[in-house]
Design an enzyme around this catalytic site. Structure first.
Site, mmCIF file in Angstrom:
data_model
loop_
_atom_site.group_PDB
_atom_site.id
_atom_site.type_symbol
_atom_site.label_atom_id
_atom_site.label_comp_id
_atom_site.label_asym_id
_atom_site.label_seq_id
_atom_site.Cartn_x
_atom_site.Cartn_y
_atom_site.Cartn_z
ATOM 1 N N SER A 150 75.504 36.825 92.975
ATOM 2 C CA SER A 150 75.135 36.032 92.034
ATOM 3 C C SER A 150 75.335 34.274 92.188
ATOM 4 C CB SER A 150 75.767 36.119 90.556
ATOM 5 O OG SER A 150 75.295 37.434 90.219
ATOM 6 N N LYS B 123 72.630 31.878 91.534
ATOM 7 C CA LYS B 123 72.272 31.345 90.556
ATOM 8 C C LYS B 123 72.676 29.788 90.217
ATOM 9 C CE LYS B 123 72.545 35.885 88.179
ATOM 10 N NZ LYS B 123 73.308 36.988 87.985
ATOM 11 N N SER C 253 76.710 35.576 83.749
ATOM 12 C CA SER C 253 75.833 36.151 85.226
ATOM 13 C C SER C 253 74.741 36.902 84.718
ATOM 14 C CB SER C 253 76.929 36.653 86.031
ATOM 15 O OG SER C 253 76.374 36.538 87.493
#
Length: 401
Positions: free
Chosen positions: A67, A70, A122
């Site tokens: 993640s 992101k 997330s």
């Protein structure tokens, strides 16, 4: 060979001068910071203001990043989307596996609030919804992510999705993520989102608001922590980007595949603040000796011990026929530590002295002409030393030894 007889007084002064010279040479040598190690497969530490990489281990090795993806999703959405836009959740977004903020099909939320859900919790569902809204489709948004990576010079990075779930061909490196984070943290919206500990947002499905607590534990366990993003998949393992600000200096640390990331990040940030304090190289408005010019932009840099003594600059003046000259710029200063360039600052006429100038002022030179405006400290010391010896030995200087 002619021998020179020295008096006791001369011998004493010579000894003092030699001690001073030895001490000066010791000071001008760059002292290596104390070594540091982590449990990570890939590591990078960067000074956000200057972009200087302070530490790297396997920093250019492409790896799965979970993640941490992101970070790019957020900055692309902020730069290309409108924060007040309402983002509608598609069935594809609502059904996205992995970490989630539990969006329902057809649910609408502002892009700004969805970015908080993306970065604090997330949410893979938020990532997909954001990508479809800003990019027209998930695939279109991924193309925008890769274009941004190319623009930033992230040569060991390729995105295949906006959320970071493991798929072939989706990767980045610690150094690339450090550069990306330093860039993103200069955006005030991104900076505000990633430092937020708890965020509430309207919830159309229930009588109570959404309440999102940031997964980044560094925000509560490290003094000055102000970002950035956690990550985990079964293939990438634990990944973390953290940032902290102390004494006006912001650092960002990156670890990929790290079994003890909370401890490692505290140690990395503390090591960076201790060994590379941010210092002023020059400030806006500072006059240039011998020229009716002043520095047009402040420059800060994280110097290791002994580096600032090696600082030098080179001035290049612009041709009067250039566009930059017609817009007011008169040249630029390049700043070096030894032979390594660390930055460039433009130079202008000070506002107080902006009077009508002749078409070709006497101090204007073509772009290729350059001169030193700041000598290394060691050169200045050498000149002073030779003058002292010359005085001591009746004008003979070093040649009379």
């Amino acid at each position: 060979m002619r021998l020179v007889r020295l008096s006791i007084r001369q011998l004493g002064v010579l000894a003092i001068v030699c001690c001073i010279l030895f001490g000066a040479l010791t000071l001008t040598a760059t002292a290596a910071p104390n070594p540091i190690s982590t449990h990570a497969k890939g590591v990078a530490l960067i000074d956000v203001e200057s972009g200087r990489l302070l530490y790297s281990s396997n920093g250019d090795k492409p790896m799965k990043i979970a993640s941490l993806t992101k970070i790019m999703t957020a900055i692309v959405a902020i730069e290309h989307g409108k924060l007040s836009d309402m983002v509608k959740t598609s069935i594809r977004a609502a059904g996205r596996e992995g970490s989630s903020i539990y969006l329902k099909k057809g649910e609408e939320m502002s892009l700004q609030n969805m970015l908080y859900g993306l970065m604090l919790r997330s949410g893979n569902d938020a990532a997909t919804a954001i990508a479809e809204h800003v990019g027209g489709s998930e695939e279109g948004f991924v193309h925008m992510m890769n274009e941004k990576a190319q623009m930033l010079g992230l040569t060991n990075t390729q995105f295949m999705n906006p959320h970071g779930l493991d798929v072939p061909g989706h990767y980045s490196s610690a150094n690339d993520l450090a550069k990306l984070t330093a860039y993103a943290l200069k955006n005030p919206t991104f900076k505000e989102i990633v430092k937020t500990k708890v965020k509430k947002a309207p919830n159309p499905n229930d009588p109570w608001d959404y309440s999102w607590t940031n997964k980044n534990r560094m925000l509560t366990m490290y003094e000055g922590a102000d970002g950035v993003k956690t990550g985990y998949t079964k293939q990438a393992f634990r990944c973390l980007v953290s940032s902290a600000t102390r004494n006006g200096q912001q650092l960002a640390a990156v670890t990929i595949n790290d079994g003890d990331d909370w401890l490692d990040h505290q140690n990395l940030l503390t090591w960076g603040f201790s060994n590379f304090p941010l210092s002023e190289v020059t400030h806006k408005g500072q006059p240039l000796n011998g020229y009716p010019l002043a520095v047009g932009r402040s420059l800060l840099y994280p110097f290791a011990e002994g580096e600032k003594e090696q600082l030098r600059s080179k001035l290049t003046l612009l041709d009067v026929q250039t566009t930059a000259y017609s817009l007011g710029e008169r040249g630029y200063l390049e700043w070096f530590i030894g032979e390594t360039k660390i930055g460039t600052t433009p130079v202008y006429e000070p506002l107080s002295s902006r009077i009508t100038l002749p078409e070709h002022p006497a101090w204007a030179m073509p772009t290729h002409s350059a001169l030193q405006v700041a000598k290394p400290w060691s050169s200045s010391f050498r000149s002073a030393l030779m003058l002292t010896l010359s005085t001591l030995f009746g004008g003979k200087g070093a040649a009379g030894w």
